[in-house]
Structure formats: C-alpha cells, structure tokens
Scaffold this motif. Sequence first.
Motif, PDB file in Angstrom:
ATOM      1  N   VAL A 182      15.615  14.546  -9.810  1.00 12.01           N
ATOM      2  CA  VAL A 182      15.042  14.998  -8.537  1.00 12.01           C
ATOM      3  C   VAL A 182      13.926  14.060  -8.088  1.00 12.01           C
ATOM      4  O   VAL A 182      13.842  13.675  -6.914  1.00 12.01           O
ATOM      5  N   ILE A 183      13.056  13.699  -9.050  1.00  6.20           N
ATOM      6  CA  ILE A 183      11.949  12.786  -8.712  1.00  6.20           C
ATOM      7  C   ILE A 183      12.493  11.453  -8.217  1.00  6.20           C
ATOM      8  O   ILE A 183      12.004  10.883  -7.234  1.00  6.20           O
ATOM      9  N   GLY A 184      13.526  10.919  -8.912  1.00  3.78           N
ATOM     10  CA  GLY A 184      14.135   9.664  -8.488  1.00  3.78           C
ATOM     11  C   GLY A 184      14.737   9.772  -7.103  1.00  3.78           C
ATOM     12  O   GLY A 184      14.614   8.850  -6.284  1.00  3.78           O
ATOM     13  N   ALA A 185      15.384  10.924  -6.819  1.00  6.82           N
ATOM     14  CA  ALA A 185      15.991  11.120  -5.496  1.00  6.82           C
ATOM     15  C   ALA A 185      14.919  11.172  -4.417  1.00  6.82           C
ATOM     16  O   ALA A 185      15.059  10.574  -3.340  1.00  6.82           O
ATOM     17  N   VAL A 186      13.826  11.893  -4.706  1.00  2.00           N
ATOM     18  CA  VAL A 186      12.733  11.972  -3.726  1.00  2.00           C
ATOM     19  C   VAL A 186      12.089  10.601  -3.532  1.00  2.00           C
ATOM     20  O   VAL A 186      11.794  10.184  -2.400  1.00  2.00           O
ATOM     21  N   GLY A 187      11.897   9.874  -4.649  1.00  2.00           N
ATOM     22  CA  GLY A 187      11.332   8.528  -4.544  1.00  2.00           C
ATOM     23  C   GLY A 187      12.221   7.601  -3.745  1.00  2.00           C
ATOM     24  O   GLY A 187      11.745   6.807  -2.919  1.00  2.00           O
ATOM     25  N   THR A 188      13.530   7.708  -3.967  1.00  2.00           N
ATOM     26  CA  THR A 188      14.471   6.884  -3.213  1.00  2.00           C
ATOM     27  C   THR A 188      14.444   7.245  -1.731  1.00  2.00           C
ATOM     28  O   THR A 188      14.506   6.370  -0.861  1.00  2.00           O
ATOM     29  N   PHE A 189      14.333   8.549  -1.442  1.00  2.00           N
ATOM     30  CA  PHE A 189      14.259   8.997  -0.047  1.00  2.00           C
ATOM     31  C   PHE A 189      13.058   8.362   0.652  1.00  2.00           C
ATOM     32  O   PHE A 189      13.183   7.796   1.744  1.00  2.00           O
ATOM     33  N   PHE A 190      11.885   8.458   0.013  1.00  2.00           N
ATOM     34  CA  PHE A 190      10.686   7.908   0.656  1.00  2.00           C
ATOM     35  C   PHE A 190      10.730   6.376   0.688  1.00  2.00           C
ATOM     36  O   PHE A 190      10.224   5.756   1.621  1.00  2.00           O
ATOM     37  N   GLY A 191      11.360   5.768  -0.337  1.00  2.00           N
ATOM     38  CA  GLY A 191      11.531   4.325  -0.307  1.00  2.00           C
ATOM     39  C   GLY A 191      12.404   3.895   0.863  1.00  2.00           C
ATOM     40  O   GLY A 191      12.101   2.913   1.561  1.00  2.00           O
ATOM     41  N   ASN A 192      13.479   4.644   1.092  1.00  2.00           N
ATOM     42  CA  ASN A 192      14.348   4.342   2.230  1.00  2.00           C
ATOM     43  C   ASN A 192      13.645   4.609   3.555  1.00  2.00           C
ATOM     44  O   ASN A 192      13.881   3.907   4.544  1.00  2.00           O
ATOM     45  N   VAL A 196       0.841  -1.203   0.000  1.00  2.00           N
ATOM     46  CA  VAL A 196       0.000   0.000   0.000  1.00  2.00           C
ATOM     47  C   VAL A 196       0.876   1.254   0.000  1.00  2.00           C
ATOM     48  O   VAL A 196       0.658   2.207  -0.770  1.00  2.00           O
ATOM     49  N   LEU A 197       1.894   1.265   0.876  1.00  2.00           N
ATOM     50  CA  LEU A 197       2.786   2.425   0.946  1.00  2.00           C
ATOM     51  C   LEU A 197       3.531   2.632  -0.369  1.00  2.00           C
ATOM     52  O   LEU A 197       3.687   3.759  -0.846  1.00  2.00           O
ATOM     53  N   LEU A 198       3.981   1.528  -0.957  1.00  2.00           N
ATOM     54  CA  LEU A 198       4.711   1.640  -2.218  1.00  2.00           C
ATOM     55  C   LEU A 198       3.802   2.102  -3.350  1.00  2.00           C
ATOM     56  O   LEU A 198       4.230   2.842  -4.231  1.00  2.00           O
ATOM     57  N   CYS A 199       2.539   1.639  -3.333  1.00  2.00           N
ATOM     58  CA  CYS A 199       1.573   2.125  -4.342  1.00  2.00           C
ATOM     59  C   CYS A 199       1.373   3.630  -4.214  1.00  2.00           C
ATOM     60  O   CYS A 199       1.316   4.354  -5.222  1.00  2.00           O
ATOM     61  N   CYS A 200       1.287   4.107  -2.967  1.00  2.00           N
ATOM     62  CA  CYS A 200       1.151   5.557  -2.757  1.00  2.00           C
ATOM     63  C   CYS A 200       2.381   6.288  -3.291  1.00  2.00           C
ATOM     64  O   CYS A 200       2.270   7.350  -3.918  1.00  2.00           O
ATOM     65  N   ALA A 201       3.557   5.703  -3.034  1.00  2.00           N
ATOM     66  CA  ALA A 201       4.794   6.325  -3.518  1.00  2.00           C
ATOM     67  C   ALA A 201       4.819   6.367  -5.039  1.00  2.00           C
ATOM     68  O   ALA A 201       5.213   7.370  -5.643  1.00  2.00           O
ATOM     69  N   VAL A 202       4.393   5.265  -5.686  1.00  2.00           N
ATOM     70  CA  VAL A 202       4.396   5.211  -7.150  1.00  2.00           C
ATOM     71  C   VAL A 202       3.397   6.217  -7.717  1.00  2.00           C
ATOM     72  O   VAL A 202       3.662   6.893  -8.714  1.00  2.00           O
ATOM     73  N   LEU A 203       2.217   6.353  -7.079  1.00  2.00           N
ATOM     74  CA  LEU A 203       1.234   7.346  -7.534  1.00  2.00           C
ATOM     75  C   LEU A 203       1.812   8.762  -7.446  1.00  2.00           C
ATOM     76  O   LEU A 203       1.598   9.598  -8.334  1.00  2.00           O
TER      77      LEU A 203
END
Length: 655
Positions: free
Chosen positions: A239-249, A21-28
Amino acid sequence: MAMDFFAAQDSARRRTGVLLVLLCCAVLALIATTTLAILIALQLMRDDPQPWSEVFSQTSGELIGCVAAAILALVTVGGLMKWAKLRRGGRVVAEALGGRELHHDTQDANERRILNVVEEMAIAAGLPVPPVYVLEEAGINAFAAGRRPADAVIGITRGAIEYLNRDELQGVVAHEFSHILHGDMRLNLRLVGVLHGVLLIGLLGHILMRAAPARRSSGNRKGKDSGAVVVFLGLALVVIGAVGTFFGNWIKAAVSRQREYLADASAVQFTRRPEGIGQALIKIGSHMEGSRLNAKQAHEFSHLYFGEGTRVSFQRLLATHPPLRERIRRVLPQWEGRFDPTLLQTPTDAKDEVAEDSHAKPQDARPHTDTLAERHAAPLHSVTAGAGAATLAIAAMGQPDTRHLSAAKGVIAAMPPAFKAAARSSVSARALMYGLLLSADDEVRAIQLETLDHAARAEVNEALAMHAEGIETLDERLRLPLVELALPALKHLSREEALQFKGCISLLIEADGRVGLFEWALRRILLQHLGLDERRRMRPKRQLSELKAECAVLLTHLAAAGQQEHDQIIAALGAAEAGLPFALDIDGSSMDTAALDAAVMRLRHVRPQQKALLLAAMARCVEHSGQVLPREAELFRAVADTLECPVPPLLGEKE
C-alpha cells in the motif's frame, strides 16, 4: 513564450531543485508511514499490547533511523539501478518501447522523409543528428530521450510516419527538439530512476507476502502469529509503495505539463507554421487510436511523449500532458473544435524524399549535383557568414527559426549526393573523416595513406580510395556539415572499432608534426559525440573570472584564425575583451593546440550564464573583421559544441 538557451538551462536546474524538494517530502512521508506500519506489526506480535500513547512515546530514534536508512537505501539503490541502465542514453528507452532504428539507406518513402526532416532540423538547431527509432504502433506519437544531446534519440510511431505530412512531421520533430534544447530530457530520465526506486518498496511488500506461508509452516501459535505479522507488513509496504508511486506520478505529471506548452510554442517559432503542429494534434484527436502506445513499458516513460501515450486514471491529477483541445487552441486559435477522421489520409509528399538520393549511389565518388539538388543549392551562401552572424546565432540558441532551417536545407542540398550516401554507412563514414584529414602536401599525404594501410580496416581504405579525390575538392564550408551527417553512422561502431577509429584519426593528424585548427575541431567533435573523450571527474561549476588564462588561450587562437597581422589580432582581442568582466592577459597565451584543448576542456565547467559571456566574447572576436571566415566558423562551432551550447548555423547577409 520563447526562452533563451541559458535561461532554459537555469530553469532546468531550478526545476530539478524543486523536484528534489518534492521528492524529499515524499520520501519523508514514506519513512513516517513505514515506521507506523512496523510499530503496528510489533504491537500485533506482543502478548500484552501496550496503549498506543505509550508505544509512540517509547518509539526510539534508533528505530526511526533504521527505517529511514532502509527506505533511503531502497529508493537510492532502485534509482541507481535504473539510472545505470539508462546510461547508454536514449537508445535504451527506444529499445524498451520496442523501437527499431531506421537506417539511412532505407528506400521506404515515409521513412526517408522523417530521416530527412530530423537531419535538417538537427543542423538548423546546432545539435548532432540523432538516430531515429520507429515504434510499430498505430497511434500518432513521438518522443525525444537521452541524458544529453550527444546520446539523444528521436522516436516516432508508424502511425505518425504514415498519417502526418512533411509540415506536420516538422512540427512534431521541432517539439521534440525543444525538449532536447531546454534540458528536459535529463530531468525526464531522473524521474524514471526515482520512480523505479519508489516502486521497489511495493515489490518488497509482495516478496514479504509470498514469504509469509513459510512462517506458518512450523504449525505453532507463534509461527502463525509471526506469519500473520509478515503478511500485514508486506501488505502495508504494498500500500505504501502504491501511494508513493501515485504521488511520484503526480509530481511527474505536474513537472511535465507546463513543459509541453513551452515545447509547442518553440515548435511554432522554429517552423513559423503553427498549422504543422496544430494539424498533427488535430489528427491525434481524429484518430481512433489517438496517441496511445501499447508497449509494455509505455507507462514508465509516459512523460516523454508528444501526446498522452497511456490511459490515465485521475485524469486531471496524473495526466502528463495538457488537454488536447487546449493545446490545439493555443497554436490554432481559429480552430472550430471538430475532429475529422477524413484528415487521416496517407500524405502524398513522401515520394519526393528519395528523388535526390536515387541519383547517386554510395560507390559514385564524383562530387556532383543533380537537377533536384541544384534547385535547392542556392542557399549555400548561408554558410558564408556575414557581419553579426555569430551574435545572431548565439541569440538563437535554443530557439532557432525558419532562417536556420532554410540554411540547413541549403547546406544539405549543396552536399554532393555521393557524400550524403557515403555518410550513412559506418564504413564509408570513417573513410570520409579520414579523407577530410588528408594533407594537400604530397609527401605528408603519402605518409598518412601508408599509415592507414597498416592501422585502418581494408574496407575503409577501399572506400577512402573511392572518395579521396572528391573530398579534396569539397567546399570547405561543407566540411563540418559532412561530419554532422556522418555522426549517426559512426555511433554504430563497436567499442573496438571506435577505439581503432580514434587511433587512426590521431595518427593522421600527427603525421606532419603539428595540429591545425580544423584538425583540432574535427577531433574534438568526434570525441565529444562518440563517447571517446577521456573520463573526467565532475567538477563544480565555476565562474569565468576563475579561468582568465584559459579564456586568453581560446580567444587568441580564435583571433589568429581570422586575422593575419599582429595589430589586427590585438584589435580582435580588444573587441572580445570589451564585454568581459576582466582584462585578458595574452602575453603568456600559448598558440599550441594542446593548450587550446586543455583550456576548452576546463571552460566546459563554467556556469551556463557565464558561458553566455564567453560565447559573446568569441562572437565579437570573429566578427571584428566584418566577416566570418570558414575556419573561424569551424573553430567557433567546435568550441560551442564542446561547451554543450548548440549554436545554429551562422547566417549569411542575405538571411
């Protein structure tokens, strides 16, 4: 804070669901921000920019759909690429971190000690003995990695091997076995795969930025504008990839921290020595290097480690482990809060680890015990199970304690040193497995040996000739422990050698035209843990009531293994049936081991909590007579192993 095994499996699935669920939110969020970046890029390319209100109102579902498909494809492909690399199991992680597998014939006292600790704790936990990898790192750290117990490995740093004593190593290893038992490993590797997919978004941005100069090469205004747009889009993706990686971590860290507390508590329960894991944590705080790892890919696997392996920005948000002081106080409430570098003196207890092995060489085939073994062999009764042993073992799944550790030590100490040494070589380990299948009937035995002369390698046959006499007199209660000790060496077989080994096992079993229960159990365990089982399509989890016929086949074999008379078999089946939500139809149950194999393989797909019902029925069946015979224990353990339910040793009445 202990958790039973089946509850842990359910918890692991729930955590996976929350994670999804969290990852789906991140992908959205990634889709939304990428769509915005593309709209801005399109605006920059227009000669007459439109008002933003019109841009948003005219944004088509087709554009959003294309962006969503592209992002999902990128994350999925990246994750699948990483997952494909991780399919080999924990070895991939250990090798990526620069680990070197420790061989069981090592004479280094520190290495011998950690191998012995892992062997004892694996047998005590009912798990296959995992390979051990050493990382040449000064920090004190360890990890467990793998998709499932059969391909798990234990990794440990040189600093941990050199600075921790036996009790402290036991605490660390017990912590890592908790991650294996509670289903954390597979979730951890899934996190690695998904984060790799998110990382590809940033990599795509870097590629676009490097490609931008080529767009300017035409020299016209349109080329310059399009080049600038490509640079902007590339920068936006970075930037988007960095932010996505941050929230993934951040998600990774949040999932990991609570599991560390549970693993610490489980380690204390396993060893009953909070000082062991507590002092190991104190030594980390006292060490200049702490638990830090310097391997290039250390950050990628940061949530797998015993201690925080990398420096973390935004410590409270991205730390994969709780604060060190808090972990220490949870296991050692009386700790004064001071770290002391003088604790980091080289332990002196490692030299005792090689004493027993030094008395027996692999070539010595006589099954004897030396003085050291005799001092520890008394607990051999721990494999002679008493009343209630199977029920107690099921209750201890996922949370073994010192009784099981003592039983495992007793079994290992009672094992002839020559066999322990032989089990550590892939050549002689195969010979031992062949020897366990040799018939007591001279005529059948002659056929088996003649078959091996043609089918097996010459060096394996030579090792078999050396050990055959000793195997013939081996206590039957030590047969499965010998198989467990041999598994790490057998996992080193090449694909060709493994297939040849599988063929020889089948030829030996089929030499007399029938398959005994021990033969079935041995083959099932070897196929399960050496990756030689037939590939089967994944099936949805099923209710036990959907597999009534399979339950009847399994329980009938189990009842017949411990009872001689028909009335006794029926009574044992009645005891098994008492806790099941359905009646057993035993009239059509086949006593053929092929039917048993098919039944057990189908029962693998039962839901975890339903497996608990099945194991409880099996326990009532084998305990009906008031004792558990070795052949019943072997069948019970082999079935539980196939169901991926790690059952600790069946304890004797003294335990």
